[in-house]
Design a protein around this motif. Structure first.
Motif, PDB file in Angstrom:
ATOM      1  N   LEU A   1       1.032  -1.503  -0.079  1.00 34.00           N
ATOM      2  CA  LEU A   1       0.143  -0.013   0.068  1.00 34.00           C
ATOM      3  C   LEU A   1       0.778   1.483   0.011  1.00 34.00           C
ATOM      4  N   LEU A   2       2.000   1.323   0.819  1.00 30.13           N
ATOM      5  CA  LEU A   2       2.812   2.614   0.994  1.00 30.13           C
ATOM      6  C   LEU A   2       3.930   2.637   0.185  1.00 30.13           C
ATOM      7  N   GLY A   3       4.327   1.357  -0.398  1.00 37.32           N
ATOM      8  CA  GLY A   3       5.425   1.396  -1.418  1.00 37.32           C
ATOM      9  C   GLY A   3       6.826   1.568  -0.606  1.00 37.32           C
ATOM     10  N   ALA A   4       6.550   0.976   0.479  1.00 39.81           N
ATOM     11  CA  ALA A   4       7.909   0.772   1.323  1.00 39.81           C
ATOM     12  C   ALA A   4       7.980  -0.461   2.354  1.00 39.81           C
ATOM     13  N   PRO A   5       9.128  -0.795   2.585  1.00 42.06           N
ATOM     14  CA  PRO A   5       9.031  -2.229   3.557  1.00 42.06           C
ATOM     15  C   PRO A   5       8.636  -1.693   4.970  1.00 42.06           C
TER      16      PRO A   5
ATOM     17  N   CYS B   1       4.979   5.976  12.114  1.00 41.59           N
ATOM     18  CA  CYS B   1       4.684   4.887  12.807  1.00 41.59           C
ATOM     19  C   CYS B   1       3.192   4.796  12.657  1.00 41.59           C
ATOM     20  N   LEU B   2       2.661   3.460  12.592  1.00 40.45           N
ATOM     21  CA  LEU B   2       1.300   3.290  12.393  1.00 40.45           C
ATOM     22  C   LEU B   2       1.047   2.445  13.695  1.00 40.45           C
ATOM     23  N   PRO B   3       0.368   3.034  14.921  1.00 43.05           N
ATOM     24  CA  PRO B   3       0.135   2.485  16.129  1.00 43.05           C
ATOM     25  C   PRO B   3      -0.809   1.373  15.870  1.00 43.05           C
ATOM     26  N   VAL B   4      -0.682   0.185  16.341  1.00 46.44           N
ATOM     27  CA  VAL B   4      -1.650  -0.987  16.287  1.00 46.44           C
ATOM     28  C   VAL B   4      -2.206  -0.947  17.654  1.00 46.44           C
ATOM     29  N   ARG B   5      -3.588  -0.905  17.502  1.00 47.93           N
ATOM     30  CA  ARG B   5      -4.579  -0.825  18.732  1.00 47.93           C
ATOM     31  C   ARG B   5      -5.538  -1.707  18.553  1.00 47.93           C
TER      32      ARG B   5
ATOM     33  N   LEU C   1      -2.339   6.175   3.746  1.00 41.26           N
ATOM     34  CA  LEU C   1      -2.120   6.208   5.411  1.00 41.26           C
ATOM     35  C   LEU C   1      -3.564   5.748   5.906  1.00 41.26           C
ATOM     36  N   THR C   2      -4.753   6.124   5.437  1.00 41.17           N
ATOM     37  CA  THR C   2      -5.857   5.552   6.073  1.00 41.17           C
ATOM     38  C   THR C   2      -6.261   4.061   5.783  1.00 41.17           C
ATOM     39  N   ALA C   3      -5.765   3.899   4.676  1.00 40.01           N
ATOM     40  CA  ALA C   3      -5.930   2.193   4.315  1.00 40.01           C
ATOM     41  C   ALA C   3      -5.111   1.489   5.089  1.00 40.01           C
TER      42      ALA C   3
ATOM     43  N   VAL D   1      -5.489  -1.663   7.950  1.00 38.75           N
ATOM     44  CA  VAL D   1      -4.786  -3.222   8.059  1.00 38.75           C
ATOM     45  C   VAL D   1      -4.465  -3.333   9.588  1.00 38.75           C
ATOM     46  N   ALA D   2      -3.749  -2.201  10.034  1.00 35.48           N
ATOM     47  CA  ALA D   2      -3.170  -2.042  11.246  1.00 35.48           C
ATOM     48  C   ALA D   2      -4.292  -2.690  12.321  1.00 35.48           C
ATOM     49  N   GLU D   3      -5.408  -2.133  12.222  1.00 38.21           N
ATOM     50  CA  GLU D   3      -6.434  -2.396  13.061  1.00 38.21           C
ATOM     51  C   GLU D   3      -6.630  -3.976  12.988  1.00 38.21           C
TER      52      GLU D   3
END
Length: 472
Positions: free
Chosen positions: A15-19, A92-96, A119-121, A125-127
């Motif tokens: 999605l973000l084009g980065a590892p 950082c994408l917090p996983v909550r 980032l929203t998408a 996924v993080a959720e």
């Protein structure tokens, strides 16, 4: 479960084009996306360390947490901090899950960076990752309750129901080969995650000194030859021709006492471990083969480290297991602190009551006699297999009560080393670092205090058992 995390991390990377890298809330690595860029700057020291060592440094953690990632509900941009080793900007994408942070997804940031929509998408996924982590934590907690129920059941139908519930919770693992560990003392009632050590299927804290389930199928001590070994220790100490206290006889032709014999004091931990700790930790560890105990021994070391016990010293635990005897450990002992008792391997979970008795007894023996630990398989503790089956605080025999008084600690120690060395004066004097005449004088005082005859095999057995029991 690992594959699920990897798929979701790969989805965010696409999605973000980065590892992307996924870590738990303690900054322990869970999964990471593939790095297929020709740009060497796409890998900085922080990401490399996280992948290679599966953790981050305290300085890196402090820098990241300083930007409020533990409270954030959306993406957080974090600038580089070369002094902390962070050479690249981060996202950082917090996983909550239900408002609780369970982990973090990390990506290297660069201009212009991912769009708000992407980032929203990625946060969606993080959720999904958060839901997986929450399910895993709940599973850990449930297994803790089920294992604790088995180990503290009174027996009979209560024990059978607890075993059935644990069997259901473990699923296919329930019929596999396991070793049960007892880590004692354990600092507090909290139970760590099963991810603390590889191969652990379930963990729980239990009262310590251990309160165990009644074995629904009693089979004695569980290890063949225990009675013969304990009896042999006493009989050997009282064999004919051993030097009488005060005599000038010398014996020769035997190996010198093992190192550390002179350091054996009689002051054991009593009914509770040092410091009055009130908890032990039980760990059920999966094995591939009863002849390959490495997973259990590795888990024992990891859990002991987690309890603050430090790294084991002396011979490798595998040597103890293979030899099946305490003599395999060249005896310098271990630092004061946590020990681990390891039960004999068993298939299935129906015999966990007996396995827990073995593991807890091995831990008690290692606390009482440091040369047996810090990792003590049940098979290695010799006569302590019988001694640990005695009541927690048996009354001292009247013949040895005076000898066990604090004023006679040195005499008691002398008597124990003498009996440990099969009544051989030369080996005993060398182990204690004293002259033989001093040894004979002390032994004569032991006879006067106890009324026992150290030339009599049964008197020696009584004294030896009383001294060893005092450690427990």
């Amino acid at each position: 479960m690992k594959a699920d995390y990897q798929d979701l991390v790969d989805e965010i990377s696409a999605l973000l084009g980065a590892p992307a890298t996924l870590e738990n809330r303690d900054f322990g690595l869970i999964a990471f996306g593939a790095h297929d860029s020709d740009d060497d700057t796409a890998m900085d020291p922080v990401r490399t360390r996280s992948i290679l060592t599966r953790k981050s440094t305290p300085a890196v953690r402090a820098w990241f947490e300083g930007f409020g990632i533990t409270r954030a509900t959306g993406p957080v941009r974090i600038p580089a901090a070369p002094d902390a080793g962070v050479l690249r900007d981060r996202i950082c994408l917090p996983v909550r899950h239900r408002g609780v942070v369970l982990g973090y997804v990390w990506l290297l940031d660069a201009d212009p960076g991912p769009s708000a929509g992407r980032l929203t998408a990625a946060m969606e996924v993080a959720e999904r990752i958060g839901a997986l982590l929450a399910d895993e934590e709940r599973a850990d907690a449930d297994l803790s309750r089920e294992l604790r129920a088995v180990l503290t059941a009174e027996g009979g139908w209560q024990y059978d129901m607890a075993v059935a519930a644990l069997r259901t919770a473990l699923g296919r693992d329930a019929e596999g080969l396991h070793a049960l560990l007892c880590v004692a003392p354990w600092p507090g009632p909290g139970t760590p995650s099963v991810r603390t050590a590889p191969g652990v299927a379930a963990l729980c804290t239990v009262p310590w000194p251990a309160r165990t389930a009644r074995d629904p199928h009693p089979r004695g001590t569980g290890a063949g030859g225990a009675g013969a070994e304990a009896g042999g220790a006493g009989a050997g100490a009282g064999g004919p021709g051993a030097p009488r206290a005060g005599a000038a006889a010398a014996t020769a032709g035997r190996a010198p006492a093992g190192p550390g014999a002179a350091d054996r004091g009689l002051a054991g931990p009593g009914a509770a471990p040092p410091g009055g700790a009130a908890h032990g930790l039980a760990a059920l560890v999966r094995l591939r083969s009863a002849e390959a105990p490495a997973p259990a021994l590795t888990a024992a070391t990891r859990l002991r480290d987690a309890a603050g016990g430090g790294a084991p010293s002396g011979a490798p635990p595998t040597a103890v297991w293979a030899a099946g005897g305490a003599g395999a450990v060249p005896g310098a002992g271990h630092p004061a602190g946590t020990v681990v008792g390891v039960a004999d391997p068993r298939r299935g979970v129906g015999d966990l009551a007996q396995a827990w008795r073995e593991a807890a007894s091995a831990a008690r023996a290692a606390l009482a006699q440091p040369r047996l630990g810090p990792v003590a398989p049940w098979a290695s503790i010799g006569p302590y297999r019988l001694l640990t089956a005695l009541p927690p605080a048996p009354p001292h025999d009247r013949a040895v009560r005076a000898l066990l008084a604090p004023a006679h600690t040195e005499l008691a120690r002398t008597a124990e080393v003498f009996l440990d060395n099969a009544g051989q004066a030369g080996r005993t004097a060398a182990a204690l670092g004293i002259h033989r005449q001093t040894l004979y004088y002390r032994l004569s005082r032991v006879e006067n205090l106890t009324g026992l005859d150290l030339d009599d095999g049964e008197d020696r057995l009584l004294l030896h058992m009383a001294l060893k029991t005092a450690r427990m």
